[in-house]
Design a protein around this motif. Structure first.
Motif, mmCIF file in Angstrom:
data_model
loop_
_atom_site.group_PDB
_atom_site.id
_atom_site.type_symbol
_atom_site.label_atom_id
_atom_site.label_comp_id
_atom_site.label_asym_id
_atom_site.label_seq_id
_atom_site.Cartn_x
_atom_site.Cartn_y
_atom_site.Cartn_z
ATOM 1 N N SER A 19 14.127 -14.380 38.336
ATOM 2 C CA SER A 19 13.325 -15.187 37.422
ATOM 3 C C SER A 19 14.038 -16.521 37.237
ATOM 4 C CB SER A 19 13.135 -14.463 36.084
ATOM 5 O OG SER A 19 14.357 -13.925 35.618
ATOM 6 N N GLU A 21 14.817 -19.950 34.705
ATOM 7 C CA GLU A 21 14.749 -20.676 33.442
ATOM 8 C C GLU A 21 14.420 -22.134 33.736
ATOM 9 O OE1 GLU A 21 17.778 -20.362 30.105
ATOM 10 O OE2 GLU A 21 18.130 -22.440 30.774
ATOM 11 N N THR A 23 13.243 -26.001 31.667
ATOM 12 C CA THR A 23 13.099 -26.705 30.406
ATOM 13 C C THR A 23 11.645 -27.183 30.294
ATOM 14 O OG1 THR A 23 13.668 -28.887 31.291
ATOM 15 C CG2 THR A 23 15.496 -27.482 30.566
ATOM 16 N N PHE A 41 9.039 -16.883 34.292
ATOM 17 C CA PHE A 41 9.730 -18.112 33.938
ATOM 18 C C PHE A 41 10.145 -18.014 32.473
ATOM 19 C CE2 PHE A 41 7.067 -19.486 37.431
ATOM 20 C CZ PHE A 41 7.846 -20.417 38.112
ATOM 21 N N SER A 42 11.383 -18.376 32.169
ATOM 22 C CA SER A 42 11.749 -18.550 30.768
ATOM 23 C C SER A 42 11.688 -20.038 30.458
ATOM 24 C CB SER A 42 13.138 -17.967 30.470
ATOM 25 O OG SER A 42 14.166 -18.790 30.980
ATOM 26 N N THR A 44 12.813 -22.977 27.729
ATOM 27 C CA THR A 44 13.795 -23.228 26.670
ATOM 28 C C THR A 44 13.135 -23.897 25.461
ATOM 29 O OG1 THR A 44 14.431 -25.317 27.726
ATOM 30 C CG2 THR A 44 15.728 -23.354 28.270
ATOM 31 N N HIS A 76 11.772 -18.947 24.836
ATOM 32 C CA HIS A 76 12.921 -18.956 23.948
ATOM 33 C C HIS A 76 12.437 -19.301 22.536
ATOM 34 C CE1 HIS A 76 16.133 -19.773 27.273
ATOM 35 N NE2 HIS A 76 15.107 -19.086 27.740
ATOM 36 N N GLY A 194 22.636 -13.254 33.984
ATOM 37 C CA GLY A 194 22.278 -14.657 34.120
ATOM 38 C C GLY A 194 23.123 -15.316 35.198
ATOM 39 N N HIS A 254 18.515 -13.504 36.636
ATOM 40 C CA HIS A 254 17.840 -14.636 36.004
ATOM 41 C C HIS A 254 18.636 -15.912 36.290
ATOM 42 C CE1 HIS A 254 15.079 -16.543 33.246
ATOM 43 N NE2 HIS A 254 16.081 -17.072 32.555
ATOM 44 N N PHE A 256 19.539 -19.828 35.826
ATOM 45 C CA PHE A 256 19.481 -21.035 34.997
ATOM 46 C C PHE A 256 19.370 -22.217 35.950
ATOM 47 C CE2 PHE A 256 22.236 -17.948 32.695
ATOM 48 C CZ PHE A 256 21.336 -17.633 31.688
#
Length: 271
Positions: A19, A21, A23, A41-42, A44, A76, A194, A254, A256
Motif C-alpha cells: 500500500s 502513503e 499526501t 492508499f493512506s 496524511t 489519517h 512501514g 506499507h 511511505f
C-alpha cells in the motif's frame, strides 16, 4: 461501492502486497498514471494546515477522489486541533463516502489546549463508541519503542484499535523484537511494517531527521560502504523485505512514498 477494511484486505492476500502513503497534494494525474495497484492508499492529515475549519479540506477531498476511482482508503486522523463537533461531522461524511479505515495519531506538535482529545487512545475510544464497528481503526507503532510507550500502544489496542502500522525501520531485528514484545504484552492485532525507500545516505539521513526514527551506526556504515561501491539503498530494502517475508511470513508492506509514486512503483514490481 465495496467497503474494504484493512484487516480483511491484508488477510485475503496470499502473495506479496503493498500500500502507498500519499499526501493530500498528490496530483490526480499521478494517481491515474500509476502502473501498479496498491491494496490501499493512506492519506496524511495536516491539522496545522487546514485547522479543521470545515469539511472542504485537502485530506477529505483526496479521500473522496480515491474512493471515486474505486481505491480503498486509509485516512489519517489526529487529535491535533480536533473538536468533537467537527469529528462527528467528518465521521458522518466519511461514512457517506464509503471510507471505513482510519489511522489515529496524536499529531505533530500537538497542543492539548486546542483539542477535545488528550490522547490517541481517547480518540480511538470515542470513534469506536460513537460509530460501532463501522470503522477499521489503525494506530501508529514505533518499533524502537520500549517500556511505557509500548504499554500506551497496548492501551490503544484495548480501546478498540484493529491494527498497528509501524514507523519505517531498516533492520529486521528491530521489527522482529517489536513483534515479539507486542505478543508478550498480549497484542494480537495485525502489525503492518512501514517502509521508506531510499537511494543513498543523504536520503536516509533526511528521513531520519524528518521522522525522528532511530537507526544503528552499523546500518549507516553499511549504507555508506555500499554507496561507495555503487550499490543503492534499494538493495538494502529489498533484502529487508525478503528477510521479513521469510522470518515472519509477512506479505503486506506499507510504503511511505513522499509522493514519489513512480520510484516506489518500479521498486515493488521487482519484489
Amino acid at each position: 461501492m465495496t467497503l474494504g477494511k484493512i484487516t480483511d484486505l491484508i488477510k485475503q492476500t496470499n502473495k506479496f502486497s503493498y500500500s502507498f502513503e500519499v499526501t493530500p497534494d498528490v496530483t490526480v494525474d499521478e494517481i491515474n498514471n500509476l502502473n501498479v495497484e496498491p491494496v490501499f492508499f493512506s492519506v496524511t492529515w495536516h491539522a496545522k494546515n487546514h485547522k479543521c475549519e470545515n469539511l472542504d479540506i485537502a485530506p477529505l477531498r483526496m479521500a473522496k477522489f480515491l474512493r471515486s476511482k474505486q481505491h480503498h482508503v486509509l485516512l489519517h486522523l489526529t487529535c491535533d486541533m480536533l473538536k468533537k463537533d467537527y469529528l462527528d461531522q467528518a465521521l458522518a461524511l466519511l461514512q457517506e463516502q464509503n471510507v471505513c479505515n482510519l489511522l489515529v495519531m496524536l499529531g505533530e506538535k500537538y497542543d492539548a489546549a486546542t483539542s477535545d482529545f488528550k490522547s490517541a487512545r481517547e480518540l480511538v475510544a470515542y470513534i469506536r463508541a460513537s460509530t460501532g464497528n463501522y470503522f477499521c481503526i489503525g494506530v501508529a507503532g514505533s518499533p524502537d519503542h520500549t517500556g511505557e510507550k509500548l504499554l500506551n500502544l497496548k492501551e490503544k489496542i484495548d480501546s478498540g484499535a484493529d491494527f498497528i502500522l509501524t514507523q519505517a525501520f531498516f533492520e529486521k531485528e528491530v521489527f522482529n523484537n517489536f513483534a515479539k514484545t507486542c505478543k508478550e504484552l498480549g497484542i494480537t492485532v495485525p502489525i503492518i511494517p512501514g517502509v521508506f525507500l531510499f537511494e543513498n545516505l543523504k536520503q536516509l539521513n533526511g528521513f531520519i531527521n524528518l521522522c525522528k526514527v532511530k537507526v544503528s551506526q552499523d546500518l549507516l556504515e553499511q549504507v555508506k560502504n555500499k554507496e561507495e561501491s555503487n550499490i543503492t539503498g534499494q538493495e538494502i530494502l529489498k533484502k529487508l523485505l525478503h528477510d521479513l517475508i521469510a522470518d515472519n511470513e509477512i506479505k503486506h508492506f506499507h510504503f511511505f512514498t513522499l509522493n514519489k509514486l513512480d520510484v516506489v512503483s518500479d521498486f515493488v514490481k521487482e519484489i
